[in-house]
Design a protein around this motif. Structure first.
Motif, PDB file in Angstrom:
ATOM      1  N   GLN A 444     -20.249 111.734   0.736  1.00  0.00           N
ATOM      2  CA  GLN A 444     -21.349 112.606   1.142  1.00  0.00           C
ATOM      3  C   GLN A 444     -22.507 111.909   1.850  1.00  0.00           C
ATOM      4  O   GLN A 444     -23.226 112.524   2.617  1.00  0.00           O
ATOM      5  CB  GLN A 444     -21.887 113.341  -0.104  1.00  0.00           C
ATOM      6  CG  GLN A 444     -20.906 114.396  -0.606  1.00  0.00           C
ATOM      7  CD  GLN A 444     -20.908 114.490  -2.117  1.00  0.00           C
ATOM      8  OE1 GLN A 444     -20.834 113.502  -2.817  1.00  0.00           O
ATOM      9  NE2 GLN A 444     -20.988 115.705  -2.623  1.00  0.00           N
ATOM     10  N   PHE A 445     -22.687 110.619   1.569  1.00  0.00           N
ATOM     11  CA  PHE A 445     -23.840 109.916   2.141  1.00  0.00           C
ATOM     12  C   PHE A 445     -23.395 108.798   3.082  1.00  0.00           C
ATOM     13  O   PHE A 445     -24.019 107.741   3.155  1.00  0.00           O
ATOM     14  CB  PHE A 445     -24.715 109.317   1.027  1.00  0.00           C
ATOM     15  CG  PHE A 445     -25.081 110.271  -0.069  1.00  0.00           C
ATOM     16  CD1 PHE A 445     -25.431 111.584   0.216  1.00  0.00           C
ATOM     17  CD2 PHE A 445     -25.071 109.861  -1.394  1.00  0.00           C
ATOM     18  CE1 PHE A 445     -25.773 112.464  -0.803  1.00  0.00           C
ATOM     19  CE2 PHE A 445     -25.414 110.731  -2.412  1.00  0.00           C
ATOM     20  CZ  PHE A 445     -25.765 112.040  -2.116  1.00  0.00           C
ATOM     21  N   ASP A 446     -22.313 109.024   3.806  1.00  0.00           N
ATOM     22  CA  ASP A 446     -21.716 107.932   4.576  1.00  0.00           C
ATOM     23  C   ASP A 446     -22.599 107.437   5.712  1.00  0.00           C
ATOM     24  O   ASP A 446     -22.415 106.333   6.221  1.00  0.00           O
ATOM     25  CB  ASP A 446     -20.340 108.342   5.111  1.00  0.00           C
ATOM     26  CG  ASP A 446     -20.392 109.579   5.995  1.00  0.00           C
ATOM     27  OD1 ASP A 446     -21.350 110.354   5.850  1.00  0.00           O
ATOM     28  OD2 ASP A 446     -19.480 109.763   6.819  1.00  0.00           O
ATOM     29  N   GLU A 447     -23.569 108.230   6.151  1.00  0.00           N
ATOM     30  CA  GLU A 447     -24.450 107.793   7.232  1.00  0.00           C
ATOM     31  C   GLU A 447     -25.814 107.343   6.723  1.00  0.00           C
ATOM     32  O   GLU A 447     -26.623 106.817   7.481  1.00  0.00           O
ATOM     33  CB  GLU A 447     -24.624 108.921   8.255  1.00  0.00           C
ATOM     34  CG  GLU A 447     -23.336 109.274   8.987  1.00  0.00           C
ATOM     35  CD  GLU A 447     -23.538 110.360  10.019  1.00  0.00           C
ATOM     36  OE1 GLU A 447     -24.687 110.845  10.136  1.00  0.00           O
ATOM     37  OE2 GLU A 447     -22.567 110.727  10.683  1.00  0.00           O
ATOM     38  N   CYS A 448     -26.072 107.572   5.453  1.00  0.00           N
ATOM     39  CA  CYS A 448     -27.377 107.214   4.879  1.00  0.00           C
ATOM     40  C   CYS A 448     -27.160 106.914   3.394  1.00  0.00           C
ATOM     41  O   CYS A 448     -27.482 107.725   2.537  1.00  0.00           O
ATOM     42  CB  CYS A 448     -28.372 108.355   5.079  1.00  0.00           C
ATOM     43  SG  CYS A 448     -30.068 107.973   4.602  1.00  0.00           S
ATOM     44  N   SER A 449     -26.573 105.756   3.128  1.00  0.00           N
ATOM     45  CA  SER A 449     -26.101 105.447   1.777  1.00  0.00           C
ATOM     46  C   SER A 449     -27.237 105.213   0.788  1.00  0.00           C
ATOM     47  O   SER A 449     -28.320 104.768   1.150  1.00  0.00           O
ATOM     48  CB  SER A 449     -25.206 104.207   1.817  1.00  0.00           C
ATOM     49  OG  SER A 449     -24.028 104.461   2.525  1.00  0.00           O
ATOM     50  N   MET A 450     -26.923 105.508  -0.486  1.00  0.00           N
ATOM     51  CA  MET A 450     -27.828 105.166  -1.567  1.00  0.00           C
ATOM     52  C   MET A 450     -27.636 103.701  -1.938  1.00  0.00           C
ATOM     53  O   MET A 450     -26.550 103.148  -1.800  1.00  0.00           O
ATOM     54  CB  MET A 450     -27.554 106.049  -2.775  1.00  0.00           C
ATOM     55  CG  MET A 450     -27.971 107.500  -2.566  1.00  0.00           C
ATOM     56  SD  MET A 450     -27.871 108.448  -4.091  1.00  0.00           S
ATOM     57  CE  MET A 450     -28.777 109.927  -3.600  1.00  0.00           C
ATOM     58  N   VAL A 451     -28.712 103.082  -2.406  1.00  0.00           N
ATOM     59  CA  VAL A 451     -28.701 101.676  -2.797  1.00  0.00           C
ATOM     60  C   VAL A 451     -29.017 101.618  -4.281  1.00  0.00           C
ATOM     61  O   VAL A 451     -29.952 102.277  -4.748  1.00  0.00           O
ATOM     62  CB  VAL A 451     -29.751 100.875  -1.998  1.00  0.00           C
ATOM     63  CG1 VAL A 451     -29.726  99.405  -2.396  1.00  0.00           C
ATOM     64  CG2 VAL A 451     -29.516 101.038  -0.495  1.00  0.00           C
ATOM     65  N   TYR A 452     -28.233 100.853  -5.018  1.00  0.00           N
ATOM     66  CA  TYR A 452     -28.455 100.845  -6.462  1.00  0.00           C
ATOM     67  C   TYR A 452     -28.216  99.454  -7.043  1.00  0.00           C
ATOM     68  O   TYR A 452     -27.471  98.640  -6.508  1.00  0.00           O
ATOM     69  CB  TYR A 452     -27.566 101.868  -7.168  1.00  0.00           C
ATOM     70  CG  TYR A 452     -26.103 101.763  -6.821  1.00  0.00           C
ATOM     71  CD1 TYR A 452     -25.233 101.005  -7.590  1.00  0.00           C
ATOM     72  CD2 TYR A 452     -25.591 102.430  -5.710  1.00  0.00           C
ATOM     73  CE1 TYR A 452     -23.897 100.914  -7.269  1.00  0.00           C
ATOM     74  CE2 TYR A 452     -24.248 102.348  -5.374  1.00  0.00           C
ATOM     75  CZ  TYR A 452     -23.403 101.587  -6.161  1.00  0.00           C
ATOM     76  OH  TYR A 452     -22.076 101.494  -5.830  1.00  0.00           O
ATOM     77  N   GLY A 453     -28.909  99.229  -8.140  1.00  0.00           N
ATOM     78  CA  GLY A 453     -28.782  97.963  -8.837  1.00  0.00           C
ATOM     79  C   GLY A 453     -28.631  98.190 -10.322  1.00  0.00           C
ATOM     80  O   GLY A 453     -28.628  99.324 -10.798  1.00  0.00           O
ATOM     81  N   GLY A 454     -28.514  97.095 -11.059  1.00  0.00           N
ATOM     82  CA  GLY A 454     -28.318  97.182 -12.498  1.00  0.00           C
ATOM     83  C   GLY A 454     -29.301  96.320 -13.258  1.00  0.00           C
ATOM     84  O   GLY A 454     -30.130  95.617 -12.670  1.00  0.00           O
ATOM     85  N   ALA A 455     -29.181  96.385 -14.569  1.00  0.00           N
ATOM     86  CA  ALA A 455     -30.056  95.602 -15.444  1.00  0.00           C
ATOM     87  C   ALA A 455     -29.311  94.381 -15.968  1.00  0.00           C
ATOM     88  O   ALA A 455     -28.089  94.401 -16.121  1.00  0.00           O
ATOM     89  CB  ALA A 455     -30.531  96.463 -16.603  1.00  0.00           C
ATOM     90  N   ILE A 456     -30.062  93.329 -16.235  1.00  0.00           N
ATOM     91  CA  ILE A 456     -29.519  92.127 -16.866  1.00  0.00           C
ATOM     92  C   ILE A 456     -30.253  91.899 -18.183  1.00  0.00           C
ATOM     93  O   ILE A 456     -31.477  91.913 -18.220  1.00  0.00           O
ATOM     94  CB  ILE A 456     -29.697  90.889 -15.961  1.00  0.00           C
ATOM     95  CG1 ILE A 456     -28.724  90.943 -14.778  1.00  0.00           C
ATOM     96  CG2 ILE A 456     -29.479  89.598 -16.746  1.00  0.00           C
ATOM     97  CD1 ILE A 456     -28.881  89.792 -13.800  1.00  0.00           C
TER      98      ILE A 456
END
Length: 591
Positions: A444-456
């Protein structure tokens, strides 16, 4: 008899139908069919033989629900049940005097809210070991929503078995954990030990045909399509399927085979009559099975980069956490956000009801701050409160409103005092949610991707476990990590090890404590934050507010000095939103 690997190269295989629903119909009982392995073995043998006579070339052991939870027993009793089921299947094949493959059948262990994931994983491991000890080398993992709980069992089998993995999806092509059919196939395609990937249960043959046509090109592995007879109605608490559509069902199975399924059969509601109709209509002596991967190999150069760290190579990244209010008054938070506008902060981040206590929604809070200040924002998303449907809906809404950076966390549990009235969801953990976002980026977001990270959590007792966890998150698409606050040389050293082992982009957690009371509270009441006695000793009970803040600032500077040679930035969490402390902390920091 040829091995199944050789046979399926140029022939289709018809499996049996639904053991469970047929058993309940035939013997008019609400008891688990798996109990019959020991109590009524003749019944089990009879049903297997009926499916073999109908034309099944592969039968599944009557063990779909043979686990400690469904059978309400210990693992040794589960193994006894599995052993009895294998003996019943072998007896049926011997009495039928036909060449028929026997496959171990493993279904999901009920695991509402992920109550004990390790225990569930160990059940699958012990089950496959039992099957292997019994000489079974074909395995069917069916009706799963993803691979997360069965990966270890699949690795135990490894090259010693032929592994068929089937997912349950709805008519829109999504599993209960929110992953799309395409994502599920992609995940299975990457697993070197899985020989066949496909779908079973959840949907009727019409919808399954459409979905297989859509995703078959995404893998070169053999494919399976084993739909339900149709869609049931519930009568007296029991799912009841129509048994009058066997001819239609067989026609659709032929269509599913033409769409690229190499292994076909029936799931819930399908009786021996259904399998007989399939066998009569399908020409299974020859099939070309020539489907090969047709994955997109070209990348899109026009994808918009929304990452808060874009174009900032070589710069120490700065994230500041602002805790949403516990009431509807957001003025203090907004004041803090406005203060940080010109303080070289790269992103403002908002926790999602931390400690399981209600605060204003992190995503809506982020949207308000972004709209009114223009700053880059990053809400936290936890897995505690929403199922896959709600999570996908929230992500769609976020994307529409221009929110594209997220910190994905499993989430703190609900406080025990309210657990009787407030229930957690936990359909998946943080890695599962990352897989959903990765899926949505492609779908769904192939032209404007979401960016995500995680916790350490660098303070985890077993550092190797945390390192492997970071690697899994990176495999799921995480591109940055925020850590728990660092207060000691030991924490800094552990963080350095994580960096060296993973190469992850790490923003080191900094929490400038502001008083003895604040420090003592964090040490004794906040799990996962390691405030040392040495830190506590630097605060006095009679300190002024300014002295307490200055001590926190000094400690923060020391932590930065310890870590600046290997981290990529800093993640500040200021007690009581005292964000003005950031200026003296950062004033001497060199990028």
């Amino acid at each position: 008899m040829n091995s199944i690997t050789d046979y399926i190269k140029d022939k289709k295989i018809i499996t049996d139908g639904a053991f469970g629903t047929y058993y309940s119909e035939k013997y008019d009982t609400m008891e688990l069919p798996e109990l019959a392995n020991i109590q009524y073995p003749d019944r089990v043998v009879t049903i297997h033989k009926e499916y073999i006579e109908a034309g099944a070339g592969l039968i599944r052991t009557n063990t779909f629900a043979s686990n400690f939870l469904n059978l309400d027993c210990d693992i040794e009793d589960v193994k006894e049940n599995i052993s009895a089921a294998v003996k019943c299947a072998r007896r049926a094949v011997a009495e039928s005097k036909k060449d028929v493959y026997i496959a171990a059948d493993l279904g999901p262990v009920p695991n509402d809210n992920m109550f004990n994931k390790e225990l569930v994983i160990s059940q699958y491991v012990e089950s496959v070991k039992c099957f292997l000890d019994m000489g079974i080398n074909i395995f069917v993992f069916e009706t799963f929503s993803d691979l997360s709980e069965i990966n270890e069992a699949i690795e135990i089998i490894g090259d010693n078995g032929y592994i068929i993995t089937q997912f349950a999806i709805n008519q829109f092509g999504y599993s209960s954990t929110g992953l799309s059919a395409a994502k599920l196939v992609e995940c299975a395609d990457k697993n070197q030990y899985i020989d066949v990937v496909g779908f079973n249960c959840g949907i009727g043959p019409g919808h399954m045909e459409q979905i297989i046509k859509s995703v078959r090109k995404n893998t070169a592995k053999r494919f399976s399509g084993i739909p339900n007879a149709g869609y049931p109605e519930v009568l007296s608490g029991r799912m009841v399927f129509s048994n009058k559509n066997a001819d239609y069902f067989a026609d659709k199975i032929c269509d599913i085979a033409s769409a690229g399924a190499d292994l076909v059969g029936g799931c819930c509601g399908t009786t021996p009559n259904y399998i007989k109709s399939i066998s009569e209509k399908m020409n299974i002596t020859q099939s070309e099975s020539t489907y090969i991967s047709n994955k997109e190999t070209t990348s899109k150069n026009s994808i918009i980069n929304n990452a808060f760290y874009q174009n900032k190579e070589g710069k120490m990244l700065i994230a500041v956490e602002l805790a949403p209010p516990m009431d509807s008054n957001a003025e203090k938070l907004m004041s803090a956000a406005r203060y940080l506008v010109d303080k070289n902060v790269d992103v403002l981040t908002f926790p999602d009801s931390p400690s399981g206590r209600t605060r204003a929604d992190s995503l809506l809070m982020a949207e308000k701050v972004s709209r009114e200040t223009g700053m880059c924002v990053m809400p936290h998303l936890c897995c505690r409160d929403k199922n896959a449907i709600a999570m996908r809906a929230q992500l769609l809404g976020a994307h529409i409103n221009g929110i594209n950076n997220f910190l994905v966390v499993t989430g703190d549990p609900i406080p025990s005092v309210v657990r009787n009235s407030v229930k957690s969801v936990f359909n998946f953990d943080s890695v599962g949610l990352m897989n959903i976002i990765d899926d949505m980026n492609k779908e769904q977001f192939d032209e404007c991707s979401m960016v995500y990270g995680g916790a350490i959590n660098q303070g985890r007792p077993n550092l190797d476990v945390e390192i492997q966890r970071v690697k899994k998150k990176m495999e799921a698409g995480a591109t940055f990590f925020l850590t728990q606050p660092v207060f000691s040389h030991a924490d800094a050293d552990r963080l350095r090890t994580i960096k060296e082992e993973t190469g992850a982009r790490i923003l080191c957690g900094i929490m400038p404590l502001v008083s003895l009371k604040n420090a003592t509270f964090m040490k004794n009441e906040m799990t996962g934050i390691n405030v040392t006695d040495e830190i506590i000793s630097r605060y006095r009970k009679d300190m002024t507010k300014k002295e307490g803040e200055q001590t926190g600032i000094s400690i923060a500077r020391e932590i930065i000095e310890k870590t600046k040679d290997f981290v990529d930035g800093y993640y500040f969490s200021f007690p009581f939103n005292r964000v003005y402390m950031i200026e003296p902390i950062l004033e001497n920091m060199v990028d």
